[in-house]
Design a protein around this motif. Structure first.
Motif, PDB file in Angstrom:
ATOM      1  N   UNK A  48      17.998  -4.348   2.388  1.00 44.64           N
ATOM      2  CA  UNK A  48      18.967  -4.661   3.451  1.00 44.64           C
ATOM      3  C   UNK A  48      19.499  -6.078   3.311  1.00 44.64           C
ATOM      4  N   UNK A  49      18.738  -6.946   2.642  1.00 48.31           N
ATOM      5  CA  UNK A  49      19.177  -8.342   2.485  1.00 48.31           C
ATOM      6  C   UNK A  49      19.390  -8.698   1.021  1.00 48.31           C
ATOM      7  N   UNK A  50      19.309  -7.694   0.151  1.00 47.74           N
ATOM      8  CA  UNK A  50      19.440  -7.929  -1.286  1.00 47.74           C
ATOM      9  C   UNK A  50      20.904  -7.813  -1.694  1.00 47.74           C
ATOM     10  N   UNK A  51      21.327  -8.649  -2.632  1.00 45.48           N
ATOM     11  CA  UNK A  51      22.683  -8.548  -3.178  1.00 45.48           C
ATOM     12  C   UNK A  51      22.600  -7.869  -4.533  1.00 45.48           C
ATOM     13  N   UNK A  52      23.574  -6.992  -4.804  1.00 50.19           N
ATOM     14  CA  UNK A  52      23.510  -6.152  -6.002  1.00 50.19           C
ATOM     15  C   UNK A  52      24.676  -6.366  -6.964  1.00 50.19           C
ATOM     16  N   UNK A  53      25.747  -7.019  -6.518  1.00 53.48           N
ATOM     17  CA  UNK A  53      26.970  -7.079  -7.338  1.00 53.48           C
ATOM     18  C   UNK A  53      26.716  -7.686  -8.713  1.00 53.48           C
ATOM     19  N   UNK A  77      15.869   1.970  -1.617  1.00 53.84           N
ATOM     20  CA  UNK A  77      16.648   2.141  -2.845  1.00 53.84           C
ATOM     21  C   UNK A  77      16.002   1.470  -4.037  1.00 53.84           C
ATOM     22  N   UNK A  78      16.825   1.244  -5.048  1.00 53.94           N
ATOM     23  CA  UNK A  78      16.333   0.652  -6.298  1.00 53.94           C
ATOM     24  C   UNK A  78      16.745  -0.813  -6.347  1.00 53.94           C
ATOM     25  N   UNK A  79      16.315  -1.477  -7.438  1.00 57.71           N
ATOM     26  CA  UNK A  79      16.508  -2.936  -7.465  1.00 57.71           C
ATOM     27  C   UNK A  79      17.760  -3.340  -8.240  1.00 57.71           C
ATOM     28  N   UNK A  80      18.365  -2.384  -8.953  1.00 56.71           N
ATOM     29  CA  UNK A  80      19.515  -2.677  -9.827  1.00 56.71           C
ATOM     30  C   UNK A  80      19.139  -3.755 -10.855  1.00 56.71           C
ATOM     31  N   UNK A  81      17.917  -3.682 -11.329  1.00 54.88           N
ATOM     32  CA  UNK A  81      17.472  -4.541 -12.426  1.00 54.88           C
ATOM     33  C   UNK A  81      16.594  -3.728 -13.337  1.00 54.88           C
TER      34      UNK A  81
END
Ligand code: GLC
Length: 732
Positions: free
Chosen positions: A371-376, A463-467
């Motif tokens: 909820x506070x993570x940035x993914x761009x 969700x996932x971490x996009x890393x």
């Protein structure tokens, strides 16, 4: 009175610099003016992301940039390190999977336009996107970057995106051609598949991008296909792309995807990028020069490559007054928000928990690090240094904070990248991950459960971490589960507060045991770009009625998936350097439907806050433009306006060669007010009935009985009609 005399030594502007002339005429005029050295300069890089340029003739370099969801920060110039600019922030659009989930070709055009305008602002001529590889396995590390599992949907998204971008004088480089469907061993794995599978599953979106979209660049994939590297694969590049499809643009290698001078010269590569070492040591530099001088390679081969690169360069207005671009504008952000909103898929809403009314709740507990993570910036080459990125928590607070008390609890912590990580030849940062320790996991969970107990409603953002290993270039996922023990945490939370909404931020499918049965509302939100949180909040609180549909099957378990069912390494991730696509045509829902396997959520699925009815199906024989026209009425029978993605599938009753149970061949996204009915018309060309016949090396739409099925998902087919094709059509 001064009478100006034309100075004798002012030469008339050369034709190649005359914007009123055709591109071909300008190339014809320019080519003979170039020296051998200058020609060679066009066919290999002279920085990490540039090539060509002839200062004495006023020809600028060709500048390229990633990526499919926005203009990447400035890299290099000669390494993979960030250039450290401060004026290279950009708008982050939702990635491919999120755009595909909108099923809205107009938004594909809009996405292409936004990124095109921003690329022009950054003086880029070629954008390295869209990515359109088919989701063959839900584990694929770059599934987030692509348009899902179906060739028709991927093709529609590709055509729109390419047209939108190229209308902005920026070349769209469709990638990765072809069969780059996983990250493991991507630089060398040899992919083997039968001809029908290639033609009917893995090529159609590229074919549409070239033939309908007019893409002027294609990026070769890292992998091999039938024993030859895709960046210089004679069959794919010379035979299919250039000869059969008539492609007149340039084939650009993936970065360090070139491996052999002779193949690169003869097999259709036009621009070599990213090879390691000095630029003059590239395969299409010194070795090519020496080969030409020795008479091994005709200059004509070099001239054709130069022509293709000049075609791109001149088409972008680089030799003329190019329109100024724009970047990070309110209009771009509004488009990013619309794409994110229309891509959100409502998977479950038992008891109508959604939409939430913040005036009717006292406390909303937002739980989850995502909820506070940035993914761009995630995803390696697809990452964007976002000028603005609204997180889910920020969006929820902005929307509901004035009416309700919004609390936050981390709940879980995604694995953290250790400080030391290596950068591979393609600039991909792989890293070791440090998961949370047991005591941290438990303390975060205890606090989150308490927050849930103290709230009227819970919004769990998972969700996932996009890393690395979690939707990232360079590594595939290891399983379909959520990370960081989220499954157990969700079960603990919904046990103390049944009014729990789960919003998943991922770029690919996840399994949802053991909590799905207990959670009343679930949204699939994808990575949402600059306005992700704004869009999620708009759907959660009902400002926007969700209209997204799944562009990929969500399986109940990995072993239900076609590439994993047999559990054979030869099928995934490959063995002894070769991977066999033994599942053939049966990718995604084609597999689940033909094998009658129940998915968790089917391809094309997505709920709404209203309902739709389908009536009056008619399939009328064709006109000049279409072999058949599907027509039906669609009614909004609920109390809120909304949009439905009506899908058309074709089933062949008695195919001469084996075919999937059904295949998506048309769709339309239709906005309807409460009670409104619209008549929807979807044309089907002969290709919609055809299969590829290797014996004829052509597509064959064979006379016979077909069933046309229409509905709101691949497993919610409300109408069905038999259709007799009376004549057989064979063609390319
Ligand atoms: C990467 C990717 C490709 C990207 C290129 C330049 O490794 O495979 O999609 O455009 O190299 O960064």
């Amino acid at each position: 009175m001064f009478v100006g005399a034309l100075r004798a030594d002012v030469a008339p502007r050369p034709l190649y610099l005359d914007a009123t002339q055709s591109i071909e005429a300008r190339i014809d005029d320019l080519l003979p003016r170039l020296t051998l050295e200058e020609k060679l300069g066009f066919v290999h890089a002279n920085s990490k992301f540039s090539a060509g340029g002839v200062e004495r003739l006023g020809i600028p370099r060709l500048w390229l940039a990633d990526g499919p969801q926005g203009v990447r920060e400035e890299i290099g110039p000669d390494t993979w390190a960030s250039a450290g600019w401060t004026n290279d922030f950009a708008t982050a659009m939702p990635p491919g999977i999120g755009l595909a989930a909108t099923w809205n070709p107009e938004l594909a055009v809009a996405t292409g336009r936004v990124i095109g305008e921003e690329a022009r602002m950054r003086n880029k001529q070629v954008m390295l996107g869209p990515g359109l590889n088919i989701m063959r396995t839900p584990l694929g590390g770059r599934n987030y970057d692509y348009f899902g599992e179906d060739p028709w949907l991927a093709g529609r998204m590709t055509v729109g995106y390419v047209r939108g971008m190229q209308a902005e004088q920026v070349i769209a480089c469709i990638k990765h051609f072809a069969a780059n469907n996983q990250e493991q061993e991507r630089g060398r794995i040899n992919v083997e598949m039968d001809e029908r599978t290639l033609r009917e599953i893995y090529l159609p979106a590229f074919e549409a991008g070239v033939k309908e979209g007019g893409a002027l660049a294609v990026m070769g994939a890292y992998n091999q296909f039938r024993g030859e590297h895709c960046c210089h694969n004679d069959y794919l590049l010379n035979q299919i792309l250039k000869k059969e499809w008539g492609f007149t643009g340039a084939v650009i290698s993936d970065w360090s995807g070139t491996h052999d001078t002779r193949q690169a010269v003869l097999n259709g590569l036009d621009l070599e990028m990213g090879t390691n070492g000095a630029y003059d040591d590239f395969f299409l530099a010194k070795p090519f020069r020496e080969g030409i001088k020795a008479g091994t390679y005709p200059v004509a081969l070099l001239d054709d490559k130069v022509r293709r690169n000049l075609r791109m360069l001149i088409a972008t207005g680089a030799l003329d007054q190019r329109r100024p671009g724009s970047i990070n504008t309110a209009e771009h952000l509004a488009t990013a928000r619309r794409v994110a909103e229309e891509g959100i898929v409502l998977l479950k809403n038992t008891g109508g928990l959604l939409p939430l009314d913040p005036a009717k709740v006292t406390t909303i507990a937002v739980i989850g690090e995502n909820a506070v993570r940035k993914f761009a910036a995630g995803g390696n080459s697809a990452g964007v240094k976002a000028f603005r990125e609204i997180t889910a928590f920020e969006g929820i607070v902005a929307r509901a904070g004035a009416q309700a008390n919004v609390t936050f609890s981390t709940g879980y912590r995604q694995p953290v990248r250790r400080s030391v990580y290596q950068v591979d030849a393609a600039g991909v940062r792989g890293s070791e991950l440090s998961p949370a320790k047991p005591e941290e996991i438990e303390s975060l969970a205890v606090r989150a459960v308490r927050a849930a107990q103290e709230a009227d409603v819970v919004i769990f953002v998972g969700g996932l971490s996009h890393q690395t290993f979690g939707d990232d270039e360079g590594t595939d996922r290891r399983d379909l589960s959520l990370t960081a023990h989220q499954d157990e945490l969700i079960a603990r939370i919904v046990a103390v507060n049944p009014r729990t909404v789960v919003a998943l931020i991922t770029g690919s499918p996840v399994v949802m045991d053991p909590w799905l049965a207990k959670v009343p509302a679930v949204l699939q939100a994808w990575y949402g770009g600059s306005e992700a949180g704004t869009a999620l909040a708009a759907v959660l609180f009902g400002d926007v009625n969700p209209s997204g549909k799944l562009p990929c099957t969500f399986p109940k378990s990995l072993k239900d998936s076609p590439a994993h069912a047999a559990g054979l390494a030869r099928q995934f991730p490959g063995e002894n350097g070769t991977e066999h696509y033994d599942e053939g045509l049966l990718v995604g829902y084609r597999w689940f439907d033909t094998k009658q396997i129940e998915p968790l959520f089917p391809f094309g699925y997505g709920l709404s806050y209203t309902q739709f009815a389908y009536t009056n199906l008619k399939v009328v024989s064709g006109t000049a433009a279409a072999t058949a026209t599907v027509q039906f009425d669609l009614t909004n029978t609920g109390t809120r306006e909304g949009a439905e993605v009506a899908q058309v599938y074709v089933h062949s009753a008695h195919p001469r060669l084996a075919r999937p149970e059904k295949e998506l061949k048309g769709f339309a996204k239709v906005a309807l007010k409460p009670g409104e009915t619209k008549t929807v018309t979807i044309p089907l060309t002969s290709r919609a009935f055809a299969f590829y016949d290797p014996a004829q090396s052509a597509w064959s739409a064979e006379a016979g009985a077909y069933t046309i099925q229409v509905g709101g998902s691949s497993r919610d087919l409300r109408l069905e009609a038999n259709y007799q094709l009376t004549t057989t059509t064979v063609g390319r």
